[in-house]
Design a protein around this motif. Structure first.
Motif, PDB file in Angstrom:
ATOM      1  N   ALA A   1       0.828  -1.209   0.000  1.00 20.51           N
ATOM      2  CA  ALA A   1       0.000   0.000   0.000  1.00 20.51           C
ATOM      3  C   ALA A   1       0.860   1.255   0.000  1.00 20.51           C
ATOM      4  CB  ALA A   1      -0.929  -0.011   1.213  1.00 20.51           C
ATOM      5  N   LEU A   2       1.920   1.231   0.781  1.00 20.55           N
ATOM      6  CA  LEU A   2       2.810   2.388   0.859  1.00 20.55           C
ATOM      7  C   LEU A   2       3.552   2.609  -0.456  1.00 20.55           C
ATOM      8  CD1 LEU A   2       4.084   1.801   4.475  1.00 20.55           C
ATOM      9  CD2 LEU A   2       2.564   3.648   3.702  1.00 20.55           C
ATOM     10  N   ARG A   3       3.873   1.536  -1.133  1.00 21.36           N
ATOM     11  CA  ARG A   3       4.517   1.652  -2.447  1.00 21.36           C
ATOM     12  C   ARG A   3       3.595   2.411  -3.406  1.00 21.36           C
ATOM     13  NH1 ARG A   3       5.744  -3.640  -3.483  1.00 21.36           N
ATOM     14  NH2 ARG A   3       7.513  -3.407  -2.098  1.00 21.36           N
ATOM     15  N   GLY A   4       2.311   2.082  -3.354  1.00 20.41           N
ATOM     16  CA  GLY A   4       1.339   2.790  -4.188  1.00 20.41           C
ATOM     17  C   GLY A   4       1.240   4.267  -3.826  1.00 20.41           C
ATOM     18  N   MET A   5       1.302   4.565  -2.537  1.00 24.16           N
ATOM     19  CA  MET A   5       1.252   5.963  -2.102  1.00 24.16           C
ATOM     20  C   MET A   5       2.495   6.722  -2.558  1.00 24.16           C
ATOM     21  SD  MET A   5      -0.283   5.473   1.729  1.00 24.16           S
ATOM     22  CE  MET A   5      -0.153   7.218   2.137  1.00 24.16           C
ATOM     23  N   GLU A   6       3.620   6.026  -2.554  1.00 26.53           N
ATOM     24  CA  GLU A   6       4.858   6.647  -3.021  1.00 26.53           C
ATOM     25  C   GLU A   6       4.770   6.915  -4.530  1.00 26.53           C
ATOM     26  OE1 GLU A   6       9.570   6.038  -2.133  1.00 26.53           O
ATOM     27  OE2 GLU A   6       8.397   4.234  -2.535  1.00 26.53           O
ATOM     28  N   THR A   7       4.224   5.960  -5.269  1.00 21.96           N
ATOM     29  CA  THR A   7       4.045   6.126  -6.717  1.00 21.96           C
ATOM     30  C   THR A   7       3.125   7.315  -7.009  1.00 21.96           C
ATOM     31  OG1 THR A   7       4.389   3.763  -7.093  1.00 21.96           O
ATOM     32  CG2 THR A   7       3.234   4.972  -8.825  1.00 21.96           C
ATOM     33  N   GLN A   8       2.104   7.489  -6.175  1.00 17.11           N
ATOM     34  CA  GLN A   8       1.177   8.621  -6.346  1.00 17.11           C
ATOM     35  C   GLN A   8       1.834   9.955  -5.989  1.00 17.11           C
ATOM     36  OE1 GLN A   8      -1.514   8.383  -7.903  1.00 17.11           O
ATOM     37  NE2 GLN A   8      -3.117   7.229  -6.877  1.00 17.11           N
ATOM     38  N   GLY A   9       2.978   9.897  -5.314  1.00 19.02           N
ATOM     39  CA  GLY A   9       3.663  11.123  -4.921  1.00 19.02           C
ATOM     40  C   GLY A   9       3.192  11.711  -3.616  1.00 19.02           C
ATOM     41  N   TRP A  10       2.568  10.884  -2.757  1.00 20.94           N
ATOM     42  CA  TRP A  10       2.030  11.378  -1.496  1.00 20.94           C
ATOM     43  C   TRP A  10       2.980  11.217  -0.327  1.00 20.94           C
ATOM     44  CZ3 TRP A  10      -2.859   8.068  -2.534  1.00 20.94           C
ATOM     45  CH2 TRP A  10      -3.599   8.649  -3.570  1.00 20.94           C
ATOM     46  N   ILE A  11       3.922  10.268  -0.444  1.00 16.93           N
ATOM     47  CA  ILE A  11       4.892  10.044   0.627  1.00 16.93           C
ATOM     48  C   ILE A  11       6.282   9.881   0.028  1.00 16.93           C
ATOM     49  CG2 ILE A  11       3.268   8.949   2.252  1.00 16.93           C
ATOM     50  CD1 ILE A  11       4.560   6.228   1.414  1.00 16.93           C
ATOM     51  N   ARG A  12       7.279  10.055   0.867  1.00 19.71           N
ATOM     52  CA  ARG A  12       8.653   9.728   0.493  1.00 19.71           C
ATOM     53  C   ARG A  12       9.248   8.922   1.636  1.00 19.71           C
ATOM     54  NH1 ARG A  12      12.244  13.256   3.022  1.00 19.71           N
ATOM     55  NH2 ARG A  12      11.195  15.034   3.943  1.00 19.71           N
ATOM     56  N   ARG A  13      10.144   8.018   1.268  1.00 17.20           N
ATOM     57  CA  ARG A  13      10.805   7.149   2.239  1.00 17.20           C
ATOM     58  C   ARG A  13      12.206   7.683   2.499  1.00 17.20           C
ATOM     59  NH1 ARG A  13       8.485   1.569   1.619  1.00 17.20           N
ATOM     60  NH2 ARG A  13       6.941   1.752  -0.027  1.00 17.20           N
ATOM     61  N   VAL A  14      12.601   7.628   3.763  1.00 14.13           N
ATOM     62  CA  VAL A  14      13.953   8.043   4.146  1.00 14.13           C
ATOM     63  C   VAL A  14      14.528   6.946   5.032  1.00 14.13           C
ATOM     64  CG1 VAL A  14      15.345   9.769   5.350  1.00 14.13           C
ATOM     65  CG2 VAL A  14      13.335  10.488   4.017  1.00 14.13           C
ATOM     66  N   ARG A  15      15.600   6.330   4.568  1.00 11.76           N
ATOM     67  CA  ARG A  15      16.247   5.266   5.336  1.00 11.76           C
ATOM     68  C   ARG A  15      17.031   5.888   6.485  1.00 11.76           C
ATOM     69  NH1 ARG A  15      16.271   0.137   4.629  1.00 11.76           N
ATOM     70  NH2 ARG A  15      15.536   0.269   2.497  1.00 11.76           N
ATOM     71  N   SER A  16      16.955   5.273   7.647  1.00  6.40           N
ATOM     72  CA  SER A  16      17.677   5.746   8.831  1.00  6.40           C
ATOM     73  C   SER A  16      19.181   5.696   8.584  1.00  6.40           C
ATOM     74  CB  SER A  16      17.324   4.872  10.041  1.00  6.40           C
ATOM     75  OG  SER A  16      18.167   5.174  11.125  1.00  6.40           O
ATOM     76  N   GLU A  17      19.857   6.722   9.020  1.00  5.60           N
ATOM     77  CA  GLU A  17      21.323   6.757   8.884  1.00  5.60           C
ATOM     78  C   GLU A  17      21.986   5.851   9.913  1.00  5.60           C
ATOM     79  OE1 GLU A  17      23.376   9.809   7.499  1.00  5.60           O
ATOM     80  OE2 GLU A  17      21.749  10.336   6.137  1.00  5.60           O
ATOM     81  N   THR A  18      21.314   5.656  11.050  1.00  5.92           N
ATOM     82  CA  THR A  18      21.916   4.865  12.130  1.00  5.92           C
ATOM     83  C   THR A  18      21.496   3.401  12.107  1.00  5.92           C
ATOM     84  OG1 THR A  18      20.129   5.520  13.617  1.00  5.92           O
ATOM     85  CG2 THR A  18      22.133   6.869  13.643  1.00  5.92           C
ATOM     86  N   ASP A  19      20.325   3.104  11.546  1.00  2.37           N
ATOM     87  CA  ASP A  19      19.840   1.731  11.468  1.00  2.37           C
ATOM     88  C   ASP A  19      19.232   1.523  10.085  1.00  2.37           C
ATOM     89  OD1 ASP A  19      18.586  -0.731  11.661  1.00  2.37           O
ATOM     90  OD2 ASP A  19      17.640  -0.323  13.594  1.00  2.37           O
ATOM     91  N   LYS A  20      19.998   0.962   9.192  1.00  2.00           N
ATOM     92  CA  LYS A  20      19.585   0.833   7.785  1.00  2.00           C
ATOM     93  C   LYS A  20      18.328  -0.014   7.593  1.00  2.00           C
ATOM     94  CE  LYS A  20      22.836   3.366   6.163  1.00  2.00           C
ATOM     95  NZ  LYS A  20      22.551   4.694   5.692  1.00  2.00           N
ATOM     96  N   ARG A  21      17.916  -0.760   8.629  1.00  2.00           N
ATOM     97  CA  ARG A  21      16.693  -1.555   8.522  1.00  2.00           C
ATOM     98  C   ARG A  21      15.449  -0.681   8.643  1.00  2.00           C
ATOM     99  NH1 ARG A  21      17.903  -5.306  13.428  1.00  2.00           N
ATOM    100  NH2 ARG A  21      18.522  -3.236  14.066  1.00  2.00           N
ATOM    101  N   LYS A  22      15.581   0.488   9.260  1.00  2.00           N
ATOM    102  CA  LYS A  22      14.440   1.369   9.478  1.00  2.00           C
ATOM    103  C   LYS A  22      14.254   2.318   8.309  1.00  2.00           C
ATOM    104  CE  LYS A  22      14.372   1.532  14.499  1.00  2.00           C
ATOM    105  NZ  LYS A  22      14.423   2.424  15.662  1.00  2.00           N
TER     106      LYS A  22
END
Length: 152
Positions: A79-100
């Motif tokens: 679902a979040l992938r679809g929201m990202e495709t729509q341009g509603w969200i952006r993902r930011v990977r944690s600098e301290t914990d790459k899993r987050k």
């Protein structure tokens, strides 16, 4: 366990007497009507729940967001992938914990709030449309009290 004087726990439980059925039936009706209104904006019902949470607290991890919405994380990812495709969200990977991965609303995601929240208000008003203001307030209070009977 409380029972009324004229029923026992082994008596049949007609649908119109089942709290679970009545709440589920109402929920499904609300979901259908909300989805119909959201479709006009090309917003899926699943995205609506994520947007609602992010409008209140932007920058949650995928895991926290999925937990708050009550969705399994693998389902949330799609679902979040679809929201990202729509341009509603952006993902930011944690600098301290790459899993987050943290999720932030874009300007377009923020702007949806002005259009979608009135639609949700309209559906809520429809749900209590045949109630007085006091009855609607009591209805919401009773729903909260019933929910409080069950641990999270």
């Amino acid at each position: 366990m409380p029972t009324t004087q004229d029923t026992t726990l082994t008596d049949s439980l007609p649908f119109d007497q089942s709290v679970g059925f009545l709440v589920r039936d109402l929920n499904r009706a609300i979901q259908r009507h909300l989805q119909a209104r959201l479709q006009e904006y090309d917003v899926a019902l699943g995205a609506w729940y994520f947007l609602r949470v992010l409008w209140e607290e932007d920058g949650l991890t995928q895991r926290d967001l999925a937990r708050r919405v009550g969705m399994m994380e693998p389902t949330a990812v799609a679902a979040l992938r679809g929201m990202e495709t729509q341009g509603w969200i952006r993902r930011v990977r944690s600098e301290t914990d790459k899993r987050k991965v943290f999720l932030f609303l874009t300007q377009a995601g923020h702007e949806l709030r002005e259009r979608l929240v009135p639609e949700a208000h309209a559906v809520n008003l429809a749900a209590v449309g045949n109630m007085t203001e006091d009855e609607a307030r009591m209805f919401r209070a009773l729903l909260r009290r019933a929910r409080a009977n069950f641990p999270s």
